[in-house]
Design an enzyme around this catalytic site. Structure first.
Site, PDB file in Angstrom:
ATOM      1  N   ASP A  65      -9.137 -50.614  12.512  1.00  0.00           N
ATOM      2  CA  ASP A  65      -8.599 -49.177  12.118  1.00  0.00           C
ATOM      3  C   ASP A  65      -8.302 -49.105  10.292  1.00  0.00           C
ATOM      4  OD1 ASP A  65      -8.193 -45.739  10.553  1.00  0.00           O
ATOM      5  OD2 ASP A  65      -6.867 -46.180  12.753  1.00  0.00           O
ATOM      6  N   ALA A  66      -6.627 -49.247  10.540  1.00  0.00           N
ATOM      7  CA  ALA A  66      -6.551 -49.707   9.236  1.00  0.00           C
ATOM      8  C   ALA A  66      -5.450 -50.918   9.433  1.00  0.00           C
ATOM      9  CB  ALA A  66      -5.815 -48.256   9.088  1.00  0.00           C
ATOM     10  N   CYS A  87       2.868 -48.287  12.575  1.00  0.00           N
ATOM     11  CA  CYS A  87       3.741 -47.970  12.124  1.00  0.00           C
ATOM     12  C   CYS A  87       3.501 -47.627  11.086  1.00  0.00           C
ATOM     13  CB  CYS A  87       4.642 -49.586  12.288  1.00  0.00           C
ATOM     14  SG  CYS A  87       6.354 -49.818  11.117  1.00  0.00           S
ATOM     15  N   VAL A 140       5.319 -36.238  23.061  1.00  0.00           N
ATOM     16  CA  VAL A 140       6.386 -36.136  24.471  1.00  0.00           C
ATOM     17  C   VAL A 140       6.523 -37.777  24.361  1.00  0.00           C
ATOM     18  CG1 VAL A 140       6.097 -33.840  25.594  1.00  0.00           C
ATOM     19  CG2 VAL A 140       3.832 -36.163  25.161  1.00  0.00           C
ATOM     20  N   GLY A 141       5.848 -38.793  23.593  1.00  0.00           N
ATOM     21  CA  GLY A 141       6.026 -40.107  24.208  1.00  0.00           C
ATOM     22  C   GLY A 141       4.450 -41.170  23.469  1.00  0.00           C
ATOM     23  N   HIS A 170      35.195 -52.483  -0.976  1.00  0.00           N
ATOM     24  CA  HIS A 170      35.516 -51.013  -0.884  1.00  0.00           C
ATOM     25  C   HIS A 170      35.413 -50.704  -1.534  1.00  0.00           C
ATOM     26  CE1 HIS A 170      38.142 -47.881   0.022  1.00  0.00           C
ATOM     27  NE2 HIS A 170      38.770 -48.064  -1.495  1.00  0.00           N
TER      28      HIS A 170
HETATM   29  C1  LIG Z   1       5.756 -40.692  14.166  1.00  0.00           C
HETATM   30  C2  LIG Z   1       6.425 -42.313  14.759  1.00  0.00           C
HETATM   31  C3  LIG Z   1       7.611 -42.797  14.009  1.00  0.00           C
HETATM   32  C4  LIG Z   1       8.448 -44.411  14.637  1.00  0.00           C
HETATM   33  N1  LIG Z   1       8.878 -44.539  13.392  1.00  0.00           N
HETATM   34  C5  LIG Z   1       9.693 -45.733  14.071  1.00  0.00           C
HETATM   35  C6  LIG Z   1      10.897 -46.086  13.335  1.00  0.00           C
HETATM   36  O1  LIG Z   1      11.562 -45.645  12.733  1.00  0.00           O
HETATM   37  N2  LIG Z   1      10.790 -47.627  13.562  1.00  0.00           N
HETATM   38  C7  LIG Z   1      10.250 -48.076  14.806  1.00  0.00           C
HETATM   39  O2  LIG Z   1      10.953 -49.514  15.316  1.00  0.00           O
HETATM   40  N3  LIG Z   1       9.588 -48.070  15.226  1.00  0.00           N
HETATM   41  C8  LIG Z   1       8.770 -46.412  15.601  1.00  0.00           C
HETATM   42  N4  LIG Z   1       7.523 -45.895  16.159  1.00  0.00           N
HETATM   43  C9  LIG Z   1       7.052 -47.303  16.617  1.00  0.00           C
HETATM   44  C10 LIG Z   1       6.208 -48.057  15.675  1.00  0.00           C
HETATM   45  O3  LIG Z   1       5.415 -47.444  15.032  1.00  0.00           O
HETATM   46  C11 LIG Z   1       5.342 -49.034  17.074  1.00  0.00           C
HETATM   47  O4  LIG Z   1       6.631 -49.646  17.676  1.00  0.00           O
HETATM   48  C12 LIG Z   1       4.340 -50.169  16.319  1.00  0.00           C
HETATM   49  O5  LIG Z   1       4.125 -49.581  16.080  1.00  0.00           O
HETATM   50  C13 LIG Z   1       4.176 -51.061  17.428  1.00  0.00           C
HETATM   51  O6  LIG Z   1       3.743 -51.933  16.610  1.00  0.00           O
HETATM   52  P1  LIG Z   1       2.247 -52.774  17.192  1.00  0.00           P
HETATM   53  O7  LIG Z   1       1.914 -53.645  16.699  1.00  0.00           O
HETATM   54  O8  LIG Z   1       2.459 -53.000  19.100  1.00  0.00           O
HETATM   55  O9  LIG Z   1       1.430 -51.169  17.457  1.00  0.00           O
HETATM   56  P2  LIG Z   1       0.555 -50.787  16.755  1.00  0.00           P
HETATM   57  O10 LIG Z   1       1.599 -50.531  15.163  1.00  0.00           O
HETATM   58  O11 LIG Z   1       0.163 -49.456  17.195  1.00  0.00           O
HETATM   59  O12 LIG Z   1      -0.561 -51.355  15.747  1.00  0.00           O
HETATM   60  C14 LIG Z   1      -1.620 -51.666  17.233  1.00  0.00           C
HETATM   61  C15 LIG Z   1      -3.364 -51.763  15.658  1.00  0.00           C
HETATM   62  O13 LIG Z   1      -4.488 -52.132  16.960  1.00  0.00           O
HETATM   63  C16 LIG Z   1      -5.434 -51.619  16.489  1.00  0.00           C
HETATM   64  N5  LIG Z   1      -6.251 -51.064  18.151  1.00  0.00           N
HETATM   65  C17 LIG Z   1      -5.891 -51.338  18.998  1.00  0.00           C
HETATM   66  N6  LIG Z   1      -7.076 -50.940  19.720  1.00  0.00           N
HETATM   67  C18 LIG Z   1      -7.663 -52.192  19.226  1.00  0.00           C
HETATM   68  C19 LIG Z   1      -9.119 -52.677  19.382  1.00  0.00           C
HETATM   69  N7  LIG Z   1      -9.433 -52.789  20.879  1.00  0.00           N
HETATM   70  N8  LIG Z   1      -9.434 -53.971  18.468  1.00  0.00           N
HETATM   71  C20 LIG Z   1      -9.529 -53.858  17.224  1.00  0.00           C
HETATM   72  N9  LIG Z   1      -7.983 -53.111  16.908  1.00  0.00           N
HETATM   73  C21 LIG Z   1      -7.631 -52.328  17.789  1.00  0.00           C
HETATM   74  C22 LIG Z   1      -5.017 -50.035  16.026  1.00  0.00           C
HETATM   75  O14 LIG Z   1      -6.063 -49.655  14.903  1.00  0.00           O
HETATM   76  C23 LIG Z   1      -3.572 -49.992  15.615  1.00  0.00           C
HETATM   77  O15 LIG Z   1      -3.807 -50.393  14.606  1.00  0.00           O
HETATM   78  C24 LIG Z   1       7.091 -44.674  15.029  1.00  0.00           C
HETATM   79  C25 LIG Z   1       6.081 -44.233  15.665  1.00  0.00           C
HETATM   80  C26 LIG Z   1       5.651 -43.439  15.537  1.00  0.00           C
HETATM   81  C27 LIG Z   1       3.972 -42.691  15.839  1.00  0.00           C
END
Ligand SMILES: Cc1cc2nc3c(=O)[nH]c(=O)nc-3n(C[C@H](O)[C@H](O)[C@H](O)COP(=O)(O)OP(=O)(O)OC[C@H]3O[C@@H](n4cnc5c(N)ncnc54)[C@H](O)[C@@H]3O)c2cc1C
Length: 474
Positions: A41-42, A47, A276-277, A450
């Site tokens: 995707d992107a 995050c 809801v998570g 301070h």
């Molecule tokens: C609204 C919101 C606010 C948040 N705010 C915070 C915050 O303030 N601080 C914080 O620490 N966390 C925050 N989070 C949580 C944080 O975004 C996640 O914990 C973090 O992005 C997890 O990182 P990751 O690399 O595990 O996965 P992700 O960031 O979810 O990335 C996974 C990537 O894998 C790709 N992918 C999935 N399946 C495949 C596949 N089969 N082949 C190729 N690519 C694939 C997806 O397209 C995605 O780009 C927030 C989340 C949301 C929804």
């Protein structure tokens, strides 16, 4: 044009370019490994594109407007006008700058970037399907694979996301036409952060929460000021209710929610936002091909080197156990890359900070007092209220406090909890202190600038030692 099945080989294949995956890929590249990062995707993952960054951009922008419009006490009179599409453009600009940076950094570190959806195709092999018009697929043979496929918003049965009546956080963050009213399902951190943004933009927000409190999992005295301020912003809370169904009603919808006795309440609103998570994304990876299965929580079990039950497959970030946080994902990514490169790296979750960007902010790290007791410590606790902080008073934000928890015998810091201005920034001092094995004396003896909010950390440590200057000692 169908390209057909191309086959390539790599030492490390990383699936997913979120803060877990892209950090793992960059670190692997730095360590001289041949690394291929696959993203469907992107770049930047949830995050950067749909989570932490866009939400914080909107929190900052709405804070600017809210502060300006509510500063009469400081002698400032303003009536700010908010142009939502322009605000969203600015937010998108921030996102683009960061995601472009990720791509550049990956390339600068020798990471091969492959766009497409990856799934396992037998041991040591990924099949990557290129979406779009017949662009074919390719096979990537790997020596090691890091799964970093992140998470997606959980859907409440009956509340499928249609981007119009029922929104998830990603859809909400892209909403150009603000509704007059919104029902938010869930008072967790995403629900509370984004409800605050909506309320500050003038949306009439009603929150339905199944439990009887906001921000479950955080101590009551941390969550209370957040709820109180949310109510002052006009947010209407309904606890002990589970969203059950909805139906269209003119231009809006009616949401039906049920309590534990089966009693129903109806809410008329324009749109519903369900928060809801989140659940790990593992179902599209064809894990059976390598004999891996998610655990009961839907995650992949890992050891302290991020390795799954299959020796050359690692799992990091939201698909691995632990809190779903970007910085936790990145740390796991670094460790996985270092382990693959043969470095003596291991995960240590002693001090994982967490922040909630509500108004006021909450931030925590390490153990609470009762967790410390449960672990057999005799905790010494110190607390400093922001209404005794000169700097907090000069900013007009003096709600909340800093609390430190330490081992009374040794003085070693075990944890800290902050609610109040800049809590998300202030917590870093305690994360470092815990990581370094610092004591209350170390924090108390450190000269803090301070007037700053950070002085509250020093005062809290002094309070635990019984000699705070600007608050009464016990
Ligand atoms: C609204 C919101 C606010 C948040 N705010 C915070 C915050 O303030 N601080 C914080 O620490 N966390 C925050 N989070 C949580 C944080 O975004 C996640 O914990 C973090 O992005 C997890 O990182 P990751 O690399 O595990 O996965 P992700 O960031 O979810 O990335 C996974 C990537 O894998 C790709 N992918 C999935 N399946 C495949 C596949 N089969 N082949 C190729 N690519 C694939 C997806 O397209 C995605 O780009 C927030 C989340 C949301 C929804």
């Amino acid at each position: 044009m169908v390209v057909g099945d191309v086959s390539t080989g790599t030492e490390v294949a990383v699936v997913g370019a979120g803060p877990g995956g892209y950090v793992a890929a960059i670190r692997a590249g730095q360590l001289g490994l041949d690394v291929t990062l696959v993203e469907k995707d992107a770049y930047g993952g949830t995050c950067l594109n749909y989570g932490c960054i866009p939400s914080k951009a909107l929190i900052s922008a709405t804070d600017v407007a809210h502060e300006a419009g509510n500063a009469e006490e400081m002698g400032v009179y303003a009536d700010p006008e908010v142009d939502v599409p322009e605000m969203l453009d600015w937010k998108d600009g921030v996102v683009d700058q960061l995601t472009g940076g990720v791509e550049k950094l990956c390339k600068a570190n020798g990471v091969n970037l492959v766009e497409g959806r990856a799934e396992f195709a037998g041991s040591d092999k990924l099949r990557v399907v290129h979406d779009g018009d017949g662009q074919g697929s390719e096979t990537i043979e790997y020596e090691h694979c890091i799964v970093a496929t992140g998470s997606r918003a959980i859907e409440v049965p009956g509340f499928e996301y249609d981007g119009e009546h029922v929104l998830n956080s990603r859809q909400l963050l892209e909403l150009e036409d603000l509704p007059e009213s919104m029902v938010v399902v869930g008072a967790g951190y995403i629900g509370m952060e984004l409800s605050t943004v909506l309320a500050k933009l003038g949306v009439d927000v009603t929150i339905i929460e199944m439990l009887d409190e906001v921000l479950a999992g955080y101590q009551d005295d941390l969550a209370r000021p957040v709820k109180q301020h949310a109510e002052e912003l006009g947010i209407d809370f309904h606890f002990g209710l589970a969203a059950d169904s909805w139906e269209e009603d003119g231009d809006g919808v009616v949401v039906t929610a049920e309590d534990e006795d089966g009693e129903t309440t109806e809410f008329e609103t324009e749109t519903v936002f369900v928060a809801v998570g989140r659940q790990p994304v593992l179902d599209t990876l064809n894990l059976e091909a390598i004999g891996l299965e998610p655990n009961d929580n839907g995650r992949l079990d890992t050891d302290d080197q991020a390795r799954t039950d299959v020796d050359n497959v690692y799992a990091i970030g939201d698909v691995a156990p632990g809190p779903m946080l970007a910085h936790k994902a990145s740390k796991e990514g670094e460790v996985a890359a270092e382990v693959i490169a043969g470095e003596p790296a291991a995960l240590d979750y002693m001090a994982v900070p967490a922040a909630v960007f509500t108004d006021p902010e909450i931030a925590t790290v390490g153990l609470t007092e009762s967790e410390a007791e449960d672990q057999g410590f005799d905790p010494a606790v110190g607390k400093f209220p922001f209404n005794a902080s000169g700097r907090a008073l000069t900013t007009g934000h003096s709600d909340g406090f800093v609390r430190v928890v330490a081992d009374d015998d040794s003085g070693f810091l075990l944890g800290a909890q902050i609610v109040g201005p800049e809590a998300s920034e202030l917590i870093a001092e305690f994360a470092l202190a815990i990581e370094m094995g610092a004591t209350l004396e170390d924090v108390a003896a450190t000269i803090h600038t301070h007037p700053t909010l950070a002085e509250a950390s020093m005062e809290a440590a002094e309070h635990a030692l019984g000699h705070a200057i600007h608050t009464v000692n016990r």
